[in-house]
Design a protein around this motif. Structure first.
Motif, PDB file in Angstrom:
ATOM      1  N   ALA A   1       0.835  -1.199   0.000  1.00 35.77           N
ATOM      2  CA  ALA A   1       0.000   0.000   0.000  1.00 35.77           C
ATOM      3  C   ALA A   1       0.868   1.246   0.000  1.00 35.77           C
ATOM      4  O   ALA A   1       1.904   1.300   0.634  1.00 35.77           O
ATOM      5  N   SER A   2       0.447   2.239  -0.738  1.00 31.20           N
ATOM      6  CA  SER A   2       1.204   3.488  -0.811  1.00 31.20           C
ATOM      7  C   SER A   2       1.073   4.257   0.481  1.00 31.20           C
ATOM      8  O   SER A   2      -0.019   4.429   1.007  1.00 31.20           O
ATOM      9  N   ALA A   3       2.219   4.716   1.023  1.00 32.91           N
ATOM     10  CA  ALA A   3       2.202   5.487   2.272  1.00 32.91           C
ATOM     11  C   ALA A   3       2.021   6.969   1.961  1.00 32.91           C
ATOM     12  O   ALA A   3       2.531   7.472   0.978  1.00 32.91           O
ATOM     13  N   GLN A   4       1.311   7.646   2.836  1.00 38.95           N
ATOM     14  CA  GLN A   4       1.094   9.065   2.672  1.00 38.95           C
ATOM     15  C   GLN A   4       1.632   9.792   3.888  1.00 38.95           C
ATOM     16  O   GLN A   4       1.787   9.213   4.960  1.00 38.95           O
ATOM     17  N   ASN A   5       1.944  11.070   3.712  1.00 38.01           N
ATOM     18  CA  ASN A   5       2.387  11.866   4.850  1.00 38.01           C
ATOM     19  C   ASN A   5       1.243  11.994   5.847  1.00 38.01           C
ATOM     20  O   ASN A   5       0.130  12.352   5.490  1.00 38.01           O
ATOM     21  N   GLU A   6       1.565  11.705   7.119  1.00 40.99           N
ATOM     22  CA  GLU A   6       0.568  11.763   8.163  1.00 40.99           C
ATOM     23  C   GLU A   6       1.175  12.501   9.345  1.00 40.99           C
ATOM     24  O   GLU A   6       2.356  12.415   9.606  1.00 40.99           O
ATOM     25  N   SER A   7       0.345  13.185  10.098  1.00 37.21           N
ATOM     26  CA  SER A   7       0.843  13.860  11.287  1.00 37.21           C
ATOM     27  C   SER A   7      -0.258  13.955  12.314  1.00 37.21           C
ATOM     28  O   SER A   7      -1.444  13.885  11.994  1.00 37.21           O
TER      29      SER A   7
ATOM     30  N   ALA B   1      -0.671  10.351  24.893  1.00 39.38           N
ATOM     31  CA  ALA B   1      -0.075  10.727  23.611  1.00 39.38           C
ATOM     32  C   ALA B   1      -0.867  10.126  22.450  1.00 39.38           C
ATOM     33  O   ALA B   1      -1.524   9.097  22.588  1.00 39.38           O
ATOM     34  N   THR B   2      -0.806  10.778  21.307  1.00 35.36           N
ATOM     35  CA  THR B   2      -1.482  10.291  20.108  1.00 35.36           C
ATOM     36  C   THR B   2      -0.704   9.129  19.508  1.00 35.36           C
ATOM     37  O   THR B   2       0.504   9.231  19.285  1.00 35.36           O
ATOM     38  N   TYR B   3      -1.388   8.020  19.252  1.00 35.26           N
ATOM     39  CA  TYR B   3      -0.738   6.871  18.627  1.00 35.26           C
ATOM     40  C   TYR B   3      -0.489   7.162  17.147  1.00 35.26           C
ATOM     41  O   TYR B   3      -1.267   7.851  16.497  1.00 35.26           O
ATOM     42  N   PHE B   4       0.617   6.618  16.637  1.00 35.97           N
ATOM     43  CA  PHE B   4       0.928   6.823  15.221  1.00 35.97           C
ATOM     44  C   PHE B   4       1.519   5.555  14.614  1.00 35.97           C
ATOM     45  O   PHE B   4       2.320   4.852  15.252  1.00 35.97           O
ATOM     46  N   ALA B   5       1.124   5.284  13.396  1.00 35.80           N
ATOM     47  CA  ALA B   5       1.717   4.210  12.604  1.00 35.80           C
ATOM     48  C   ALA B   5       1.499   4.537  11.138  1.00 35.80           C
ATOM     49  O   ALA B   5       0.447   5.067  10.768  1.00 35.80           O
ATOM     50  N   SER B   6       2.493   4.263  10.320  1.00 39.16           N
ATOM     51  CA  SER B   6       2.315   4.467   8.881  1.00 39.16           C
ATOM     52  C   SER B   6       1.148   3.596   8.413  1.00 39.16           C
ATOM     53  O   SER B   6       1.027   2.435   8.778  1.00 39.16           O
ATOM     54  N   GLY B   7       0.274   4.204   7.643  1.00 38.68           N
ATOM     55  CA  GLY B   7      -0.949   3.528   7.234  1.00 38.68           C
ATOM     56  C   GLY B   7      -2.160   4.067   7.958  1.00 38.68           C
ATOM     57  O   GLY B   7      -3.289   3.721   7.623  1.00 38.68           O
ATOM     58  N   GLY B   8      -1.916   4.918   8.979  1.00 41.57           N
ATOM     59  CA  GLY B   8      -3.023   5.549   9.674  1.00 41.57           C
ATOM     60  C   GLY B   8      -3.714   4.680  10.696  1.00 41.57           C
ATOM     61  O   GLY B   8      -4.867   4.948  11.056  1.00 41.57           O
ATOM     62  N   PHE B   9      -3.046   3.661  11.210  1.00 39.56           N
ATOM     63  CA  PHE B   9      -3.670   2.770  12.187  1.00 39.56           C
ATOM     64  C   PHE B   9      -3.715   3.424  13.564  1.00 39.56           C
ATOM     65  O   PHE B   9      -2.913   4.289  13.889  1.00 39.56           O
TER      66      PHE B   9
END
Length: 208
Positions: free
Chosen positions: A30-36, A92-100
């Motif tokens: 899957a293509s990764a997108q910039n997330e913040s 804290a806000t959880y983060f993972a590439s893919g928006g999970f």
């Protein structure tokens, strides 16, 4: 040794690292997108490269609240940026590439071809809560591709091409001028002292 989500415990693999190879690991598609996260503006952006050497570079970073970390994949092997559920500060806000939204979802998503950051792509996250964040690359976790970010008031980056607060530098010309000024003042005071001490006697000798 596994964690509560069925994944490999980071504490176990650090001691027994090894196993995966670069050619066998790039399974995500899957293509990764910039997330913040919901970050504030004006923070510093730090860069952590994901490499074909299966490392985060740097693997340790100290930043300030409101700063953003960007993870570009500078190689050709696919990677993920995945926080450990129990490796982030409370609130804290959880983060993972893919928006999970959790480590378990990220691991499941990776097995379904989601969350991959391909070569030339990147993801980013803005950190608001102080504390230590531990994260990893799902396909290369067993190979030791783990890292941490420390978020502290005032920052004080230890890597990623960033540096702490700069110290004002005094130009060489200003230093030279300062030395000359001090020397002139000392010389003037010396001459004044000499004339005050010996000036009267000198005039009396001339009158005699």
């Amino acid at each position: 040794m596994t964690d509560g989500n069925g994944g490999v415990s980071r504490r176990a693999f650090v001691r027994t690292a090894g196993g995966l190879t670069a050619t066998a690991a790039a399974t995500g598609t899957a293509s990764a997108q910039n997330e913040s996260g919901s970050g504030s503006s004006g923070g510093t952006t730090h860069t952590v490269d994901m490499t074909d050497g299966l490392v985060f570079d740097p693997d340790s970073l100290t930043i300030a609240p409101g700063d953003t970390v960007e993870w570009p994949n500078v190689g050709s092997v696919g990677h993920s940026v995945t926080f450990y559920d129990d490796g982030i500060p409370e609130g804290a806000t959880y983060f993972a590439s893919g928006g999970f939204s959790s480590e378990e979802e990220a691991r499941t998503g990776w097995s379904n071809g989601e969350g991959n950051v391909a070569g030339g792509e990147s993801v980013s996250h803005t950190f608001e809560t102080t504390g230590t964040y531990e994260y990893f690359c799902i396909p290369h976790e067993n190979a030791g591709m783990v890292a941490e970010i420390e978020v502290v008031e005032g920052g004080g980056s230890s890597g990623g091409g960033d540096s702490g607060p700069s110290v004002p530098q005094v130009p060489d010309t200003a230093k030279t001028l300062g030395v000359a000024t001090v020397f002139s003042m000392v010389a003037t005071l010396g001459l004044a002292f000499f004339f005050l001490k010996y000036g009267g006697d000198y005039e009396e000798e001339l009158e005699a």
